[in-house]
Design an enzyme around this catalytic site. Structure first.
Site, PDB file in Angstrom:
ATOM      1  N   HIS A  54       0.823  -1.211   0.000  1.00 41.10           N
ATOM      2  CA  HIS A  54       0.000   0.000   0.000  1.00 41.10           C
ATOM      3  C   HIS A  54       0.862   1.268   0.000  1.00 41.10           C
ATOM      4  O   HIS A  54       0.521   2.269   0.619  1.00 41.10           O
ATOM      5  CB  HIS A  54      -0.951   0.016   1.205  1.00 41.10           C
ATOM      6  CG  HIS A  54      -1.948  -1.093   1.199  1.00 41.10           C
ATOM      7  ND1 HIS A  54      -3.145  -1.036   0.513  1.00 41.10           N
ATOM      8  CD2 HIS A  54      -1.923  -2.320   1.773  1.00 41.10           C
ATOM      9  CE1 HIS A  54      -3.810  -2.158   0.666  1.00 41.10           C
ATOM     10  NE2 HIS A  54      -3.089  -2.964   1.431  1.00 41.10           N
ATOM     11  N   ASN A 127     -10.252  -3.072   2.235  1.00 45.66           N
ATOM     12  CA  ASN A 127      -9.976  -2.939   0.810  1.00 45.66           C
ATOM     13  C   ASN A 127     -11.268  -2.611   0.075  1.00 45.66           C
ATOM     14  O   ASN A 127     -12.334  -2.522   0.674  1.00 45.66           O
ATOM     15  CB  ASN A 127      -9.389  -4.242   0.251  1.00 45.66           C
ATOM     16  CG  ASN A 127      -7.946  -4.468   0.664  1.00 45.66           C
ATOM     17  OD1 ASN A 127      -7.143  -3.548   0.674  1.00 45.66           O
ATOM     18  ND2 ASN A 127      -7.619  -5.700   1.017  1.00 45.66           N
ATOM     19  N   TYR A 337       0.527  -4.553  11.547  1.00 42.33           N
ATOM     20  CA  TYR A 337       0.357  -3.174  11.096  1.00 42.33           C
ATOM     21  C   TYR A 337       1.033  -2.180  12.028  1.00 42.33           C
ATOM     22  O   TYR A 337       1.802  -1.322  11.592  1.00 42.33           O
ATOM     23  CB  TYR A 337      -1.134  -2.859  10.939  1.00 42.33           C
ATOM     24  CG  TYR A 337      -1.646  -3.273   9.581  1.00 42.33           C
ATOM     25  CD1 TYR A 337      -2.150  -2.341   8.683  1.00 42.33           C
ATOM     26  CD2 TYR A 337      -1.598  -4.604   9.178  1.00 42.33           C
ATOM     27  CE1 TYR A 337      -2.598  -2.711   7.427  1.00 42.33           C
ATOM     28  CE2 TYR A 337      -2.045  -4.986   7.921  1.00 42.33           C
ATOM     29  CZ  TYR A 337      -2.545  -4.045   7.051  1.00 42.33           C
ATOM     30  OH  TYR A 337      -2.969  -4.417   5.811  1.00 42.33           O
TER      31      TYR A 337
END
Length: 484
Positions: A54, A127, A337
């Site tokens: 990303h 997404n 993350y």
């Protein structure tokens, strides 16, 4: 004195920003020119490492407004009353490309939303597809390696892509979406967004339900023709970024309606697909969409680096009333993350203005690189303590759920990877199917090994015989007899 005078980072005025200090007119530059040294040293460090995935993205500010009372399902304060508005920030992105890659490539789009609630930030990190390629986080590094560049050629490697997918039949549903018309959105405004994973909502009484998030675009879904997408990738690789910025700048504010599907906790044990498997969807006939609210984007960032590049999201950034599920992919993302942000931006990334909660932060975390707030001042720095430091609030404990069995590496119990992909294929019009097959054939032709092609054809055939047969014909191959 003028307020716009040029200064160093420590606030001293700069007398000359055009000429270095040298030993005479032709002499070497002097190390005493600290302004020059600071400019060059800072310039060398202006790029934080790009995101591993990303990397290319665009963002915008806006608000979320509640339009339906769902307090019987969740105690989340930002959903507590109809009409309540919560400021938010969103980042859209492509997955596989580097920071300078083209916007209009065939790739899933990241859809990451940060709500600045009174109970802290809440992130929905999803997404533009309701499913994903894999369902266990242990496979994620390998999957992303196939999407990145070959370590020898430094080129994209279709053989690696299809080899992995052919060995991972759970990817078939997402592959079918990616290779369909929706694989290349017309703009970031004309696509849906999904939380993808299953989450748990908990109400004031501690009662829970499973939920899935659906952001439905109010602009309508529009996609790009493959040839136009390729043309734009060469002529205007920032097409999606530009479109979003310009739309907001001229007051054409994009909006999405947020819906949830709600499943009673006990249904998870009997539903025909594992509701925690992120490669599967819940039928909307079984669990209809329920409106929650409306998201509107109405303000562009003032500085891309400060607000878009430094924005950090994690599905583990939760608020009371929202909890996680046993989804194996989600469980891995809860760690990965935030860990990526600690590496890329720093341990204090949540203190940056774009990430900082709007409510007061009280904890015992101290120090770390780039600690730019008061660092806790002189207050007590450990817990428990006898000095009235911040204490936990037991009413905000995560609700319990039962677990059983032995600790071992186990797969999901359900392995039907074909029914939903086949259903998707059969929902498409004849023209949509033809484009899907053409996209797949074009993507698979460069694959080096025939056995990879045949293995993948077998998956398409198991989803729908026509699906597999047409792909095989396009590649000049036959469907393997072992799968017929």
């Amino acid at each position: 004195m003028s307020n716009n005078r040029l200064t160093t980072s420590w606030g001293a005025p700069v007398g000359d920003n055009q000429n270095s200090i040298t030993a005479g007119h032709r002499g070497p530059t002097l190390i005493q020119d600290v302004h020059l040294l600071e400019k060059l040293a800072h310039f060398n460090r202006e790029r934080v490492p790009e995101r591993v995935v990303h990397a290319k993205g665009a963002g915008a500010h806006g608000y979320f407004e509640v339009t339906n009372d769902l307090t019987k399902y969740t105690k989340a304060n930002f959903l507590s009353e109809v009409g309540k508005r919560t400021p938010m920030f969103i980042r859209f992105s492509t997955v596989a490309g580097e920071l300078g890659s083209a916007d209009t490539v065939r790739d899933p789009r990241g859809f990451a939303v940060k709500f600045y609630t009174e109970d802290g930030n809440y992130d929905i990190v999803g997404n533009n597809t309701p499913v994903f390629f894999i369902r266990d986080a242990i496979k994620f590094p390998d999957f992303i390696h196939t999407q990145k560049r070959d370590p020898k050629t430094h080129l994209k490697n279709p053989t690696a892509v299809w080899d992995f997918w052919s060995h991972s039949p759970e990817s078939l549903h997402q592959v079918s979406i990616l290779m369909s018309d929706r694989g290349i959105p017309a703009t970031l405004r004309h696509m849906h967004g999904f939380g993808s994973h299953t989450f748990k909502w908990v109400n004031e009484e501690g009662e829970g339900v499973w939920v899935k998030y659906h952001f439905k675009t109010e602009q309508g879904v529009k996609n790009l023709d493959v040839n136009l997408a390729a043309k734009l990738a060469g002529e205007n690789p920032d097409y999606h970024t530009e479109d979003l910025f310009n739309a907001i700048e001229k007051g054409d504010f994009p909006a999405w309606t947020l819906y949830v599907q709600i499943m009673p906790l006990e249904d998870a044990d009997t539903y025909r697909f594992d509701p925690f498997d992120v490669t599967k969807v819940w039928s909307q006939k079984d669990y209809p969409l329920i409106e929650v609210g409306r998201m509107v984007l109405n303000r562009n960032p003032e500085n891309y680096f400060a607000e878009v590049e430094q924005a950090t999201f994690s599905p583990g950034t939760l608020v009371p009333g929202v909890e996680v599920s046993p989804d194996k992919m989600l469980q891995g993302r809860l760690f990965a993350y935030s860990d990526a942000h600690r590496y890329r931006v720093g341990a204090n990334h949540n203190a940056l203005p774009i990430n900082r909660p709007r409510n007061e932060v009280n904890n015992y975390q101290r120090d770390g690189q780039m600690r730019f707030d008061g660092n806790g001042g002189g207050s007590v720095y450990y817990e428990p303590n006898s000095f009235s430091g911040p204490k936990e609030t037991p009413e905000n404990k995560t609700t319990p759920f039962a677990v059983s069995g032995v600790a071992e590496s186990v797969a999901y119990d359900h392995n039907d990877h074909y029914t939903q992909a086949g259903d998707l294929y059969r929902l498409m019009s004849t023209e949509e199917r033809e484009r899907l097959v053409a996209n797949i054939v074009g993507a698979m032709k460069p694959v080096e090994l025939e056995e990879i092609k045949l293995r993948q054809i077998g998956h398409f055939y198991k989803a729908d015989p026509e699906y597999g047969t047409k792909v095989a014909e396009g590649l000049g191959l036959s469907v393997p007899e072992t799968v017929k």
